[in-house]
Structures are given as C-alpha cells and as structure tokens.
Design a protein around this motif. Structure first.
Motif, PDB file in Angstrom:
ATOM      1  N   HIS A   7       1.355  -1.778   0.047  1.00  0.00           N
ATOM      2  CA  HIS A   7      -0.150  -0.100  -0.125  1.00  0.00           C
ATOM      3  C   HIS A   7       0.703   0.953  -0.163  1.00  0.00           C
ATOM      4  O   HIS A   7       1.787   1.171   0.617  1.00  0.00           O
ATOM      5  N   ILE A   8       0.073   2.202  -0.529  1.00  0.00           N
ATOM      6  CA  ILE A   8       0.782   3.508  -0.821  1.00  0.00           C
ATOM      7  C   ILE A   8      -0.104   4.033   1.111  1.00  0.00           C
ATOM      8  O   ILE A   8      -1.490   4.934   0.034  1.00  0.00           O
ATOM      9  N   GLY A   9       0.726   4.974   1.729  1.00  0.00           N
ATOM     10  CA  GLY A   9      -0.073   6.167   2.960  1.00  0.00           C
ATOM     11  C   GLY A   9      -0.287   6.577   3.007  1.00  0.00           C
ATOM     12  O   GLY A   9       0.767   7.154   2.805  1.00  0.00           O
ATOM     13  N   ILE A  10      -1.253   7.270   2.990  1.00  0.00           N
ATOM     14  CA  ILE A  10      -1.578   8.717   3.030  1.00  0.00           C
ATOM     15  C   ILE A  10      -2.058   9.534   4.237  1.00  0.00           C
ATOM     16  O   ILE A  10      -2.837   8.943   4.489  1.00  0.00           O
ATOM     17  N   ALA A  11      -1.305  10.549   4.443  1.00  0.00           N
ATOM     18  CA  ALA A  11      -1.453  11.552   5.981  1.00  0.00           C
ATOM     19  C   ALA A  11      -2.755  12.257   6.005  1.00  0.00           C
ATOM     20  O   ALA A  11      -2.812  13.212   4.505  1.00  0.00           O
ATOM     21  N   LYS A  18     -11.132  12.318   2.786  1.00  0.00           N
ATOM     22  CA  LYS A  18     -10.638  11.433   1.401  1.00  0.00           C
ATOM     23  C   LYS A  18     -11.149   9.952   0.874  1.00  0.00           C
ATOM     24  O   LYS A  18     -10.362  10.582   0.318  1.00  0.00           O
ATOM     25  N   ILE A  19     -11.404   9.530   2.149  1.00  0.00           N
ATOM     26  CA  ILE A  19     -12.898   8.648   1.758  1.00  0.00           C
ATOM     27  C   ILE A  19     -13.318   8.416   0.005  1.00  0.00           C
ATOM     28  O   ILE A  19     -13.112   8.030  -0.329  1.00  0.00           O
ATOM     29  N   ALA A  20     -14.228  10.089   0.989  1.00  0.00           N
ATOM     30  CA  ALA A  20     -15.143   9.823  -0.504  1.00  0.00           C
ATOM     31  C   ALA A  20     -14.363  10.820  -1.378  1.00  0.00           C
ATOM     32  O   ALA A  20     -14.159   9.985  -3.082  1.00  0.00           O
ATOM     33  N   LEU A  21     -13.493  11.485  -1.349  1.00  0.00           N
ATOM     34  CA  LEU A  21     -12.509  12.202  -2.551  1.00  0.00           C
ATOM     35  C   LEU A  21     -11.323  10.688  -3.197  1.00  0.00           C
ATOM     36  O   LEU A  21     -11.868  10.404  -4.570  1.00  0.00           O
ATOM     37  N   PHE A  22     -11.193   9.731  -2.946  1.00  0.00           N
ATOM     38  CA  PHE A  22     -10.295   8.628  -3.203  1.00  0.00           C
ATOM     39  C   PHE A  22     -11.264   7.437  -3.574  1.00  0.00           C
ATOM     40  O   PHE A  22     -10.813   7.400  -5.020  1.00  0.00           O
ATOM     41  N   SER A  23     -12.331   7.724  -2.791  1.00  0.00           N
ATOM     42  CA  SER A  23     -13.780   6.348  -3.937  1.00  0.00           C
ATOM     43  C   SER A  23     -13.624   6.660  -5.198  1.00  0.00           C
ATOM     44  O   SER A  23     -14.477   5.529  -6.190  1.00  0.00           O
ATOM     45  N   GLN A  24     -14.031   7.812  -4.846  1.00  0.00           N
ATOM     46  CA  GLN A  24     -15.072   8.299  -5.836  1.00  0.00           C
ATOM     47  C   GLN A  24     -14.259   8.765  -7.238  1.00  0.00           C
ATOM     48  O   GLN A  24     -14.596   8.031  -8.261  1.00  0.00           O
ATOM     49  N   SER A  56      -2.728  -5.413  -2.974  1.00  0.00           N
ATOM     50  CA  SER A  56      -2.369  -4.499  -2.828  1.00  0.00           C
ATOM     51  C   SER A  56      -3.566  -2.650  -2.881  1.00  0.00           C
ATOM     52  O   SER A  56      -5.038  -2.664  -3.074  1.00  0.00           O
ATOM     53  N   TYR A  57      -3.430  -1.533  -2.129  1.00  0.00           N
ATOM     54  CA  TYR A  57      -4.116  -0.700  -1.708  1.00  0.00           C
ATOM     55  C   TYR A  57      -3.520   0.728  -1.813  1.00  0.00           C
ATOM     56  O   TYR A  57      -2.793   1.277  -1.575  1.00  0.00           O
ATOM     57  N   ILE A  58      -4.361   1.269  -1.206  1.00  0.00           N
ATOM     58  CA  ILE A  58      -4.383   3.121  -0.400  1.00  0.00           C
ATOM     59  C   ILE A  58      -5.018   3.144   1.112  1.00  0.00           C
ATOM     60  O   ILE A  58      -5.919   2.593   1.418  1.00  0.00           O
ATOM     61  N   GLN A  59      -3.950   3.299   1.474  1.00  0.00           N
ATOM     62  CA  GLN A  59      -4.248   3.486   3.284  1.00  0.00           C
ATOM     63  C   GLN A  59      -4.759   5.217   3.554  1.00  0.00           C
ATOM     64  O   GLN A  59      -3.266   5.653   3.075  1.00  0.00           O
ATOM     65  N   LEU A  60      -5.070   5.127   4.459  1.00  0.00           N
ATOM     66  CA  LEU A  60      -6.368   6.230   4.269  1.00  0.00           C
ATOM     67  C   LEU A  60      -5.882   6.708   5.924  1.00  0.00           C
ATOM     68  O   LEU A  60      -6.108   6.093   6.400  1.00  0.00           O
ATOM     69  N   LEU A  61      -5.311   7.310   6.271  1.00  0.00           N
ATOM     70  CA  LEU A  61      -4.256   7.914   7.913  1.00  0.00           C
ATOM     71  C   LEU A  61      -5.235   9.249   8.384  1.00  0.00           C
ATOM     72  O   LEU A  61      -4.664  10.028   8.003  1.00  0.00           O
ATOM     73  N   ARG A  77       4.432  18.482   7.193  1.00  0.00           N
ATOM     74  CA  ARG A  77       4.544  18.622   5.728  1.00  0.00           C
ATOM     75  C   ARG A  77       3.577  18.701   4.946  1.00  0.00           C
ATOM     76  O   ARG A  77       3.216  18.888   3.873  1.00  0.00           O
ATOM     77  N   GLY A  78       2.120  18.849   5.928  1.00  0.00           N
ATOM     78  CA  GLY A  78       0.525  18.696   5.389  1.00  0.00           C
ATOM     79  C   GLY A  78       0.829  16.962   4.887  1.00  0.00           C
ATOM     80  O   GLY A  78       1.666  16.508   5.046  1.00  0.00           O
ATOM     81  N   GLU A  79      -0.564  17.544   4.132  1.00  0.00           N
ATOM     82  CA  GLU A  79      -0.837  16.132   3.522  1.00  0.00           C
ATOM     83  C   GLU A  79      -0.469  15.931   2.498  1.00  0.00           C
ATOM     84  O   GLU A  79       0.121  16.290   1.999  1.00  0.00           O
ATOM     85  N   GLY A  80      -0.832  13.920   2.304  1.00  0.00           N
ATOM     86  CA  GLY A  80      -0.084  13.930   1.143  1.00  0.00           C
ATOM     87  C   GLY A  80       0.821  12.697   1.611  1.00  0.00           C
ATOM     88  O   GLY A  80       0.482  12.243   2.578  1.00  0.00           O
ATOM     89  N   VAL A  81       1.839  12.070   0.735  1.00  0.00           N
ATOM     90  CA  VAL A  81       1.997  10.556   0.651  1.00  0.00           C
ATOM     91  C   VAL A  81       3.025  10.832   2.234  1.00  0.00           C
ATOM     92  O   VAL A  81       3.800  11.533   2.395  1.00  0.00           O
TER      93      VAL A  81
END
Ligand code: CMX
Ligand code: CO
Length: 140
Positions: A7-11, A18-24, A56-61, A77-81
C-alpha cells in the motif's frame, strides 16, 4: 524479498472526506476500517488489486493525536504521501536481512498492522527519504 507494493499510506486531516475523494475519483472500494492505537491512527484501506501474497491498497490515515507519527508529519509537511509499504513473505526475516545492511529498523519485532497483517517500519533517513513499511499479509 519484495513481492508487491502492499500500500501507499496517505496522511490526512479528515478521513471521511478523503475516503469520499479517493473512492469517487479512482472508483475504489473501502475494504477495511480500523483504529490502531499502537500506531496512533484511524485508517481505511481502499482495494486496488490482488497480488502475490496479498492485495494492494491505498491506506488513508488520520492521526489520533498531534504527537503521533502521522500527527507530527501533518504539522510539518501537510497532507500527502506518508509511507510506502512492500509485501514480504516473512517480515521477521526481512527485518533481519535489511537490518543487517545497516538500515535502522524502527520495530525490533513485527507489530500489528491493517487487516491482521504483521508490519515493521524502516527509518526514512536510511532509505533515501522514504518511510518504508514491510507487510506480511495474513494467510487466508
Ligand atoms: N517520510 C519521510 N521522512 C520523514 C517522515 C516520513 N513519513 N516522517 C519524518 N520524516 C523525517 C523528518 O522530516 C525528519 O527529517 P529532517 O531531520 O531532515 O527534518 C526526520 O525524518 C526525523 O523526523 P523527526 O520529526 O525527528 O521524527 P519523528 O518523531 O517524526 O519520527 C519516524 C519519524 C519515521 C521515526 C516516525 O514517524 C515513525 O516511527 N514512524 C513509523 C510508524 C508510523 O509511521 N505509523 C503510522 C502508520 C501506521 C500504518 O501504516 O499502519
Ligand atoms: Co501503512
């Protein structure tokens, strides 16, 4: 040693947003939601594909507190990978092999990760600035 990108972890500040953003945007499905007190996160896993030894996944944190790893990262650093996680067949063995090359392993022993996995982190300063997670997925 690596079988796939697990997975890629996104802060993020707001998990639901962010679930709404990435899933849509990417038409991905949330397959797990967890609170991991030890890691200081509330998280969601969005499934991308199945691969060798796991998916494999995107992990939202979203951080549980400001002094957690993800809380500190957001302040700095703000939001991002936040990190990249690689699937390995045996995380304890991977820790030994990678630690033997002088890379700082942040977890001496595997810890509990998403969806019953076993995980360990490597220090970003020893891996070209990339916080690296090793994941041994649960056997079906
Ligand atoms: N990616 C890249 N570099 C990072 C980083 C990240 N995610 N987090 C911190 N750093 C850098 C900092 O920018 C800093 O660099 P500079 O000194 O050049 O400014 C350096 O690493 C040290 O930072 P720090 O503030 O002193 O250290 P922290 O107290 O923030 O700890 C780390 C950093 C990686 C040791 C800590 O975040 C950690 O142990 N992480 C592993 C656990 C984790 O991240 N859990 C949440 C995810 C859970 C999951 O995926 O399931
Ligand atoms: Co992760």
């Amino acid at each position: 040693m690596f079988m796939r990108i697990d997975h890629i972890g996104i802060a993020c500040h707001d998990l639901e947003e962010k679930i709404a953003l990435f899933s849509q945007t990417f038409e991905l499905t949330v397959v797990a939601r967890e609170v991991n007190e030890e890691q200081g996160v509330k998280e969601a896993m969005l499934h991308i594909a199945d691969g060798e030894g796991g998916g494999s996944y995107i992990q939202l944190l979203e951080p549980l507190s400001q002094d957690s790893p993800v809380g500190k990262f957001l302040a700095r650093r703000g939001e991002g990978v936040h990190h990249v996680a690689f699937g390995v067949p045996d995380v304890a063995e991977a820790i030994d092999r990678i630690g033997g090359k002088g890379v700082r392993v942040l977890d001496e022993r595997p810890r509990h990760g998403s969806m019953g996995s076993q995980i360990a982190f490597l220090h970003p300063k020893d891996v070209g600035g990339m916080l690296t997670e090793l994941v041994q997925a649960t056997r079906p």
